[in-house]
Design an enzyme around this catalytic site. Structure first.
Site, PDB file in Angstrom:
ATOM      1  N   CYS A 199       0.827  -1.211   0.000  1.00  0.00           N
ATOM      2  CA  CYS A 199       0.000   0.000   0.000  1.00  0.00           C
ATOM      3  C   CYS A 199       0.863   1.263   0.000  1.00  0.00           C
ATOM      4  CB  CYS A 199      -0.920   0.058   1.219  1.00  0.00           C
ATOM      5  SG  CYS A 199      -1.387  -1.517   1.895  1.00  0.00           S
ATOM      6  N   ASP A 205      -3.396  -2.403   7.425  1.00  0.00           N
ATOM      7  CA  ASP A 205      -4.508  -3.158   8.021  1.00  0.00           C
ATOM      8  C   ASP A 205      -4.426  -4.639   7.674  1.00  0.00           C
ATOM      9  OD1 ASP A 205      -5.454  -0.820   9.020  1.00  0.00           O
ATOM     10  OD2 ASP A 205      -7.460  -0.992   8.171  1.00  0.00           O
ATOM     11  N   ASP A 237      -5.334   2.292   4.483  1.00  0.00           N
ATOM     12  CA  ASP A 237      -6.624   2.874   4.880  1.00  0.00           C
ATOM     13  C   ASP A 237      -6.582   4.150   5.720  1.00  0.00           C
ATOM     14  OD1 ASP A 237      -7.209   0.458   3.761  1.00  0.00           O
ATOM     15  OD2 ASP A 237      -8.315  -0.337   5.467  1.00  0.00           O
ATOM     16  N   SER A 280     -13.698  -4.273   7.736  1.00  0.00           N
ATOM     17  CA  SER A 280     -12.832  -3.930   6.628  1.00  0.00           C
ATOM     18  C   SER A 280     -13.705  -3.505   5.462  1.00  0.00           C
ATOM     19  CB  SER A 280     -12.044  -5.175   6.255  1.00  0.00           C
ATOM     20  OG  SER A 280     -11.673  -5.135   4.910  1.00  0.00           O
TER      21      SER A 280
HETATM   22  C1  LIG Z   1      -7.173  -5.054   4.491  1.00  0.00           C
HETATM   23  C2  LIG Z   1      -8.090  -4.041   3.859  1.00  0.00           C
HETATM   24  C3  LIG Z   1      -8.733  -4.635   2.651  1.00  0.00           C
HETATM   25  O1  LIG Z   1      -7.312  -2.925   3.467  1.00  0.00           O
HETATM   26  C4  LIG Z   1      -9.082  -3.551   4.886  1.00  0.00           C
HETATM   27  O2  LIG Z   1      -8.427  -3.114   6.020  1.00  0.00           O
HETATM   28  C5  LIG Z   1     -10.078  -2.487   4.473  1.00  0.00           C
HETATM   29  O3  LIG Z   1     -10.568  -1.797   5.362  1.00  0.00           O
HETATM   30  O4  LIG Z   1     -10.438  -2.346   3.322  1.00  0.00           O
HETATM   31  S1  FES Z   2      -3.767  -3.533   3.492  1.00  0.00           S
HETATM   32 FE1  FES Z   2      -3.366  -1.463   2.891  1.00  0.00          FE
HETATM   33  S2  FES Z   2      -4.987  -0.968   1.576  1.00  0.00           S
HETATM   34 FE2  FES Z   2      -5.420  -3.002   2.213  1.00  0.00          FE
HETATM   35 MG   LIG Z   3      -9.109  -1.271   6.914  1.00  0.00          MG
END
Ligand SMILES: CC(C)(O)[C@@H](O)C(=O)O
Ligand code: FES
Ligand SMILES: [Mg+2]
Length: 559
Positions: free
Chosen positions: A50, A82, A124, A473
């Site tokens: 990310c 995340d 995120d 999520s």
């Molecule tokens: C791991 C993810 C997909 O980034 C999740 O944390 C989200 O909130 O979308």
């Molecule tokens: S883990 Fe970073 S955007 Fe999904």
């Molecule tokens: Mg998230």
């Protein structure tokens, strides 16, 4: 217009000679002290795809700012991935990181009197963290998204990180073998960029584009596309112009532009986290905005895009067919967008959208036509009832029946719940309750992606409900209700639920009800004891003391 309004405090006059001495050491010449000083808040990190593409983008931003005759100053802010912390105790730091990011950007910019800031984020919490700081400081600013990942591929299917979470549930339910589980793992994330479905990172970046705080098209570009680099340099130039014109974030972040952003969140089928984050952004911008305002928008805006998690496509597919501007133009054509809102370029939304066709291209099905939406109304509903007096957030995508009554299966943590699902102890008709995962209780409202994916993977997405005072999520779908407030830790009704109680989730009626009499609830309340805080030192302890209820955005500076 004076362009060094703030930085003159550190660059002008005899007494500032020592300050200039330091600035000379980092490259300032005599003629540079009257130029605007522009912070670049970079969330670069090598721990996660990310954020691993952000450093080169920061270099592009630097070049753009310098070419516009301003002085770019790079500083770092943090990130939590995340996806990497998911399902562990570490995930409690995820929402905390939103406020750490906001506080760190405010600290760097205000301590050193910067004239503006360009924030670049990936995972995120980078997006709302940056925007909270921007709205709070109200100095000229632009947000640049680090960009989305490309989809992975396996046996003709497009994969995202969430495919890997679902594979765990499929494997445990005996629906795929171990070799397949690892094949998904190896192919899910092909390189740099934030998770590719309309998960939280892509939701928030799309919303910022709609709000006018990022350049058009920027939120759906792939991290590694050459256009991303060029667009980032352009963002630097646009910001310097905004500093010269003194276009301030609060000229852009208004009630109307938040309505625009939330409308786009509905139209793209975005993440439940948008509810929490827009409450917090509105609070930072001092815009009146409540949890009920999401409901008004949900009623009038359909889900138009067929995007993952419950749909078929990823963000780069949306980009290829016109991206967020195409979605915005469709809403504008139906009078569902305020066209007169200002954008960071100084133009209005309507001016920016003027050359975009009212209907999406005919030869694609990523964006549906206005007459054939995925859902006629938005998918993020605010439920209230004796189980959530302040409100809760339901996401209803991929379910056949948005009303469900079932018997409570109560878990005091996410881990306990996941173990039960994977051991096959959850049955069709159950309503899972995961509590003590709220803003104060968790603390930090972990995202229940592992349990919700395991439910989907086990084929129970349509028949099992889940409610929690934690979060979800952006990759979660099914019959799920999060942000239940008040949370269990402060004695909300969710704390009083017992195994086997009957619960109704009724999305059309927007109600979340526990079928236990008031008298019985009073008796249970009388013997309920607040648990001891899980953490007594460090950032989690400090956070738990400060954080507000989720129905006010889980903010840490409520007055
Ligand atoms: C791991 C993810 C997909 O980034 C999740 O944390 C989200 O909130 O979308
Ligand atoms: S883990 Fe970073 S955007 Fe999904
Ligand atoms: Mg998230």
């Amino acid at each position: 217009m004076q362009e060094n309004l703030r930085s003159q405090k550190i660059t002008q006059g005899l007494q500032r000679s020592p300050n200039r001495a330091l600035l000379r050491a980092v490259g300032f010449k005599d003629t540079d002290f009257t130029k605007p000083i522009v912070g670049i808040a970079s969330a670069h990190s090598t721990i996660t795809p990310c954020n691993m593409g952000i450093a080169p983008l920061a270099t592009e931003a630097e070049a753009g700012i310098r070419a516009a005759e301003a002085m770019p100053q790079l500083f770092g802010t943090i990130t939590v991935s995340d996806g990497i912390s998911m399902g562990t105790e570490g995930m409690k730091y995820s929402l905390v990181s939103r406020d750490v990011i906001a506080d760190s950007i405010e600290t760097a910019c205000n301590a050193q009197s910067m004239d503006g800031v360009l924030a670049i984020g990936g995972c995120d919490k980078n997006m709302p963290g940056a925007m909270i700081a921007i709205a709070r400081m109200n100095i000229p600013a632009i947000f640049v998204y680090g960009g989305t990942i490309k989809p992975g591929h396996l046996e003709g299917q497009d994969l995202t990180l969430v495919s890997s979470f679902e594979a765990v549930g499929q494997y445990s339910a005996g629906r795929i073998d171990e070799a397949m589980l690892y094949a998904v793992e190896r192919n899910a994330c092909p390189g740099s960029g934030s998770c590719g479905g309309m998960f939280t990172a892509n939701t928030m970046s799309a919303a910022f584009e709609a709000m006018g705080m990022s350049l058009m098209y920027s939120s759906t570009m792939s991290t590694i596309a050459p256009e991303k680099a060029a667009n980032t340099a352009l963002a630097g130039k646009v910001l310097v112009e905004a500093i010269r014109q003194q276009i301030l974030p609060r000229d852009i972040i208004t009630r109307q532009s938040i309505e625009n952003a939330v409308s786009v969140v509905m139209a793209v089928g975005g993440s439940t986290n948008a509810v929490l984050h827009f409450l917090a952004i509105a609070h930072a911008a001092e815009v009146p905005w409540t949890i009920d305002d999401f409901e008004t928008i949900r009623e009038r805006v359909p889900v138009l895009c067929d995007l993952k998690p419950s749909g078929r496509y990823v963000a780069t597919d949306l980009h290829a067919v016109g991206g967020i501007p195409q979605v915005m133009k469709m809403l504008l054509a139906q009078n569902l967008l305020h066209g007169d809102c200002l954008t960071i370029t100084g133009d209005t939304i309507a001016e920016r959208l003027k050359d975009i066709p009212k209907a999406p291209p005919a030869d694609q099905d990523v964006i549906r036509s206005w007459r054939h939406p995925i859902y006629a109304q938005g998918h993020l509903a605010i439920l209230k009832g004796n189980l959530a007096i302040e409100g809760a957030v339901a996401k209803i995508t991929g379910v056949k029946n948005p009303k469900m009554t079932g018997l409570a299966r109560v878990f005091e943590s996410e881990e306990a719940c996941l173990d039960a699902i994977l051991a096959g102890k959850i049955n069709a008709g159950d309503i899972i309750v995961i509590r003590y995962e709220g803003p104060k209780g968790g603390p930090g409202m972990r995202e229940m992606l592992a349990p919700t994916s395991a439910i989907i993977g086990a084929g129970l997405g349509d028949s099992v409900g889940l409610i929690t005072d934690g979060r979800f999520s952006g990759g979660t779908y099914g019959m799920v209700v999060g942000h239940v407030a008040p949370e269990a830790f402060v004695g909300g009704t969710i704390a009083l639920v017992q195994e086997g109680d009957e619960i109704t989730i009724d999305v059309p009626a927007r109600s979340l009800h526990l079928h236990v009499s008031e008298t019985e609830l009073e008796q249970r309340r009388a013997i309920w004891k607040p648990p001891l805080p899980r953490y007594t030192r460090g950032v989690l302890a400090k956070y738990a003391k400060l954080v507000s209820t989720s129905s006010l955005g889980a903010v840490t500076d409520l007055v």
